[in-house]
Scaffold this motif. Structure first.
Motif: not given
Length: 347
Positions: A59-73, A35-42
């Motif tokens: 899951x989904x990206x959160x915190x400005x693309x700085x982390x991934x949230x698992x969609x299970x727990x 994935x790329x964060x909000x600055x475009x860094x992969x």
């Protein structure tokens, strides 16, 4: 299957991974999420939550693309793989709550991943594909998925004697069998070179190169191979008897990354210098689209049938009959085997 681990593999075209999206891909039998964060860094992580082992890519990206949230727990993991948020109980984060990460470098219009020892991941070791740098070149991008081993794919590019028989209407001619071939090696780089003289090309190539139809030419196809399966094909033609500088030449990257022992990601491209003018981007895209037809409808079915016939057996165990055109592919295979053996001995 043993892979060469301490080297750079292409994980994707740079354009395949968009900011704000999770991009899953299996590489060397490992599921990876890019994935790329909000600055475009992969960034690249193992696509597996350490809690219940579900894919993080769901899951989904959160915190400005700085982390991934698992969609299970709801656990969140940052770019270094560390769990940074536990929404349960007192929020204490278990010490083992971290995900493996992989060095990822954006260079030559590709995302390159290092699957081995992270302290050895030197970007200077990335194979030179500067012909794909969009700062100076218009680049056409192609991708195919092959149900065949990646080294079989390398064999196919390093031994182009097959184009007379597999691609008679597009890339080959009845003069190919009389080509002058040469194989040379510089360190761990293998060159497989083929020169055909006084050749009548198929219509496909006259049109692609803009050469007068029916004009006799001297054609060269030089392939540079670097481990594990990174190849640059340099192909061109000049009026018969004239030096190469009087002709036309194209640079066609062919890069393979194993998905599994029996499946491969295949990136290929076409590059034209920006000095040609902006119309060259359309030309590069058209050339890639044209080449994808014989690659997909002729090469892939043949390689997949080859893989199906071989099954799980080792290439050398089958005692292959070798022809003169196999020299480059065999040299590359032996070099790759040597590098894997040395790496395994060191570990």
């Amino acid at each position: 299957m043993p892979y060469l681990m301490n080297c750079w593999y292409v994980a994707a075209w740079a354009s395949e991974v968009s900011t704000g999206e999770l991009f899953p891909r299996t590489l060397l039998d490992q599921k990876v999420v890019i994935y790329r964060d909000n600055e475009g860094v992969a960034h690249a992580l193992l696509d597996r939550c350490p809690h219940r082992f579900v894919p993080l890519s769901s899951g989904s990206l959160c915190d400005g693309g700085r982390s991934i949230q698992c969609n299970y727990h709801g656990l969140q993991f940052n770019q270094s793989g560390q769990c940074v948020h536990n929404p349960h109980g007192d929020g204490k984060i278990p010490a083992a709550a971290r995900v493996k990460t992989f060095p990822l470098v954006e260079k030559h219009n590709c995302l390159w991943i290092w699957m081995g020892d992270q302290d050895k991941a030197d970007p200077a070791l990335i194979t030179d594909f500067s012909c794909m740098d969009r700062e100076h070149f218009y680049v056409g991008e192609g991708y195919l998925y092959a149900k065949a081993n990646y080294v079989l794919e390398s064999d196919n590019i390093l031994d182009l004697s097959h184009i007379e028989f597999l691609h008679p209407g597009t890339l080959g001619s009845d003069a190919v069998k009389d080509s002058v071939t040469e194989v040379k090696q510089d360190g761990d780089t293998v060159w497989s070179m083929r020169q055909t003289n006084n050749e009548i090309l198929p219509d496909f190539l006259y049109q692609a190169w803009g050469i007068e139809h029916g004009k006799r030419v001297d054609r060269w196809i030089d392939v540079r191979w670097d481990a594990p399966a990174n190849m640059l094909l340099i192909s061109g033609a000049t009026p018969t008897g004239q030096p190469r500088e009087n002709g036309i030449e194209t640079l066609i990257p062919h890069i393979f990354t194993p998905e599994t022992a029996h499946s491969t990601h295949y990136w290929f491209g076409m590059s034209f210098p920006k000095a040609i003018g902006p119309h060259a981007q359309q030309l590069a895209d058209e050339q890639v689209a044209n080449l994808s037809v014989p690659f997909e409808t002729e090469d892939l079915p043949m390689l997949e049938a080859q893989q199906d016939n071989m099954g799980d057996s080792d290439f050398w165990e089958n005692k292959p009959v070798l022809l003169i055109g196999d020299a480059g592919a065999i040299r590359a295979r032996r070099t790759l085997d040597k590098l894997i053996k040395a790496e395994n001995a060191a570990t």
